[in-house]
Design a protein around this motif. Structure first.
Motif, short mmCIF file in Angstrom:
data_model
loop_
_atom_site.label_atom_id
_atom_site.label_comp_id
_atom_site.label_asym_id
_atom_site.label_seq_id
_atom_site.Cartn_x
_atom_site.Cartn_y
_atom_site.Cartn_z
N VAL A 18 7.17 48.72 43.61
CA VAL A 18 6.44 49.66 44.89
C VAL A 18 5.92 50.49 44.67
N ALA A 19 5.72 51.62 44.05
CA ALA A 19 3.89 51.49 43.98
C ALA A 19 3.08 50.89 43.87
N ASN A 20 3.21 50.05 43.01
CA ASN A 20 1.94 48.93 42.57
C ASN A 20 1.88 48.62 44.59
N ILE A 21 2.91 48.30 45.29
CA ILE A 21 2.43 47.10 46.19
C ILE A 21 1.53 48.39 47.18
N PHE A 22 1.74 49.90 47.22
CA PHE A 22 1.82 50.96 48.01
C PHE A 22 0.17 51.16 47.60
N HIS A 23 -0.49 50.40 46.40
CA HIS A 23 -1.54 51.04 45.29
C HIS A 23 -2.53 49.73 46.02
N ASP A 24 -1.53 47.68 46.71
CA ASP A 24 -2.82 47.30 46.52
C ASP A 24 -2.86 46.85 48.17
N LEU A 25 -2.18 47.63 49.19
CA LEU A 25 -2.25 48.23 50.72
C LEU A 25 -3.43 49.13 50.57
N GLY A 26 -4.11 49.88 49.86
CA GLY A 26 -5.33 50.56 49.82
C GLY A 26 -4.46 51.95 49.62
N SER A 27 -3.81 52.33 49.34
CA SER A 27 -3.29 53.38 49.73
C SER A 27 -4.07 54.47 49.07
N SER A 28 -4.04 55.65 49.46
CA SER A 28 -4.77 57.10 49.05
C SER A 28 -3.59 58.38 48.28
N GLY A 29 -2.41 57.78 48.28
CA GLY A 29 -1.91 58.86 47.13
C GLY A 29 -1.10 58.03 47.62
N VAL A 30 0.26 58.24 45.98
CA VAL A 30 1.16 57.47 46.15
C VAL A 30 2.03 58.64 44.98
N VAL A 31 3.34 59.79 45.86
CA VAL A 31 3.87 60.05 45.19
C VAL A 31 5.65 59.19 44.94
N ILE A 32 5.57 59.50 43.06
CA ILE A 32 7.34 59.22 42.88
C ILE A 32 8.42 60.50 42.65
N GLU A 33 9.35 59.96 43.65
CA GLU A 33 10.27 61.17 43.36
C GLU A 33 11.85 61.38 42.67
N GLU A 82 6.81 42.12 53.79
CA GLU A 82 7.08 41.17 53.02
C GLU A 82 7.06 41.17 51.57
N GLU A 83 6.38 42.14 51.25
CA GLU A 83 6.67 41.85 49.83
C GLU A 83 7.97 43.04 48.87
N ILE A 84 7.94 43.74 49.41
CA ILE A 84 9.52 43.88 49.41
C ILE A 84 10.86 42.86 49.49
N GLN A 85 10.65 41.90 49.68
CA GLN A 85 11.17 41.44 49.85
C GLN A 85 11.32 39.89 49.39
N GLN A 86 10.31 39.67 49.11
CA GLN A 86 9.67 39.12 47.72
C GLN A 86 10.09 39.90 46.28
N LEU A 87 10.71 40.94 46.34
CA LEU A 87 10.74 41.46 44.38
C LEU A 87 12.30 41.01 44.93
N VAL A 88 13.00 41.43 45.90
CA VAL A 88 14.55 41.15 46.21
C VAL A 88 13.81 39.60 46.05
N SER A 89 13.48 38.83 45.86
CA SER A 89 14.02 37.08 46.01
C SER A 89 13.80 36.96 44.41
#
Length: 312
Positions: A18-33, A82-89
């Motif tokens: 999920v963090a990788n998906i955010f990164h690919d979307l251009g996220s300027s910060g990812v936090v994993i709690e 869409e990419e989250i649903q791809q993970l599920v598939s």
């Protein structure tokens, strides 16, 4: 500047993806709690002070990302779904997948989590200290003052902590070091404080570059560390004694093709940001580039790999 904070409740299995998906979307910060990570640090005694209670429910991991609240946001949110649903598939357990979105100002985000970030000793000598807190250092301590801002990296994640401990073992006075994907600049600053002669650091995220440069200034290592915007090893010149890449498995594998041209004979390549399930993929790619694997360190489901150029 206004940002959209997108959070999703997911699983340990899916968090990194999920963090990788955010990164690919251009996220300027990812936090994993990750409640398991919080509990492990509370039990370790590495935090100088904390009144945070242990988490009871450790199965739910929350991944948060920050995207500009602009005209492209709706399109990116649709792509995220869409990419989250791809993970599920692909058979990945996404957990509940409950997603929330709210608007925040950069200064609000930067201050909201400060109560959870305290001085922590991540190695034998390296201490990560928030710039707004006090810490009484011993003669042996190497204190890194840090203000992560919108960039990922407070030094408490397993991958960063493992890299810090490896650097304590391998950095020698005068070493030339390349830091790929520097984030908040923690590893570059650590290398400088350990005696490196020159550190060249890059990040693809311009916000991370700004924050890393600020942290370099706070720690007064500007004469050693230079941070620039860049993609992997593009723009680097010469060869390094040590190349650090605390990124993700797929990017490490891409980077490996350029390592022989940028690493000195018997130079050291430190790769982290790799989940244990991807260890064999990365080590196979290393062997294909004539790298000899010296050591694999595992912590909390993540690995760091220490490898050297072969032939000597």
């Amino acid at each position: 500047m206004k940002w959209a904070e997108i959070s999703i409740q997911t699983t340990h299995e899916a968090a990194d993806m999920v963090a990788n998906i955010f990164h690919d979307l251009g996220s300027s910060g990812v936090v994993i709690e990750d409640p398991e990570l919080v509990n492990s640090y509370l039990r370790s005694g590495r935090w100088d002070y904390s009144d945070i209670p242990e988490e009871v429910n450790t199965e739910i991991v929350v991944v948060k990302a920050y995207l500009p609240a602009d005209e492209h946001l709706d399109e990116k949110l649709g792509q995220f779904e869409e990419e989250i649903q791809q993970l599920v598939s692909y058979g990945v357990d996404k957990g509940s997948g409950i997603t929330e979105c709210r608007e925040v100002m950069e200064e609000d985000w930067a201050s909201s989590w400060k109560e959870f970030f305290h001085p922590i000793k991540v190695g034998q000598r390296i201490v990560i200290k928030p710039s707004w807190e006090e810490y009484v250092a011993t003669d042996e301590d190497l204190v890194i003052e840090l203000d992560p801002g919108m960039a990922f990296g407070t030094g408490t994640h397993h991958t960063t902590a493992m890299c810090c401990r490896i650097l304590e073992d391998v950095v020698e006075p005068g070493h030339v070091i390349f830091d790929v994907g520097t984030g908040s600049g923690i590893l570059s600053i650590a290398a400088a404080k350990l005696g490196a002669g020159r550190v060249q650091a890059v990040d693809l995220d311009r916000v991370a570059v700004r924050v890393a440069n600020e942290n370099v200034g706070i720690n007064k290592v500007e004469d050693i560390v230079q941070v620039a915007h860049g993609d992997l090893l593009t723009g680097f010149s010469g060869k390094a004694d040590i190349v650090i890449a605390n990124i993700i498995a797929d990017v490490v594998i891409i980077l490996l093709a350029d390592i022989p041209a940028r690493l000195k004979d018997d130079g050291i390549f430190i790769a982290s940001g790799i989940i244990t399930e991807r260890l064999s993929d990365v080590t196979s790619a290393m062997l294909a580039q004539n790298l000899i694997i010296d050591k694999v360190v595992e912590e909390g489901g993540w690995v760091a790999i220490v490898a050297r150029m072969g032939g000597n």
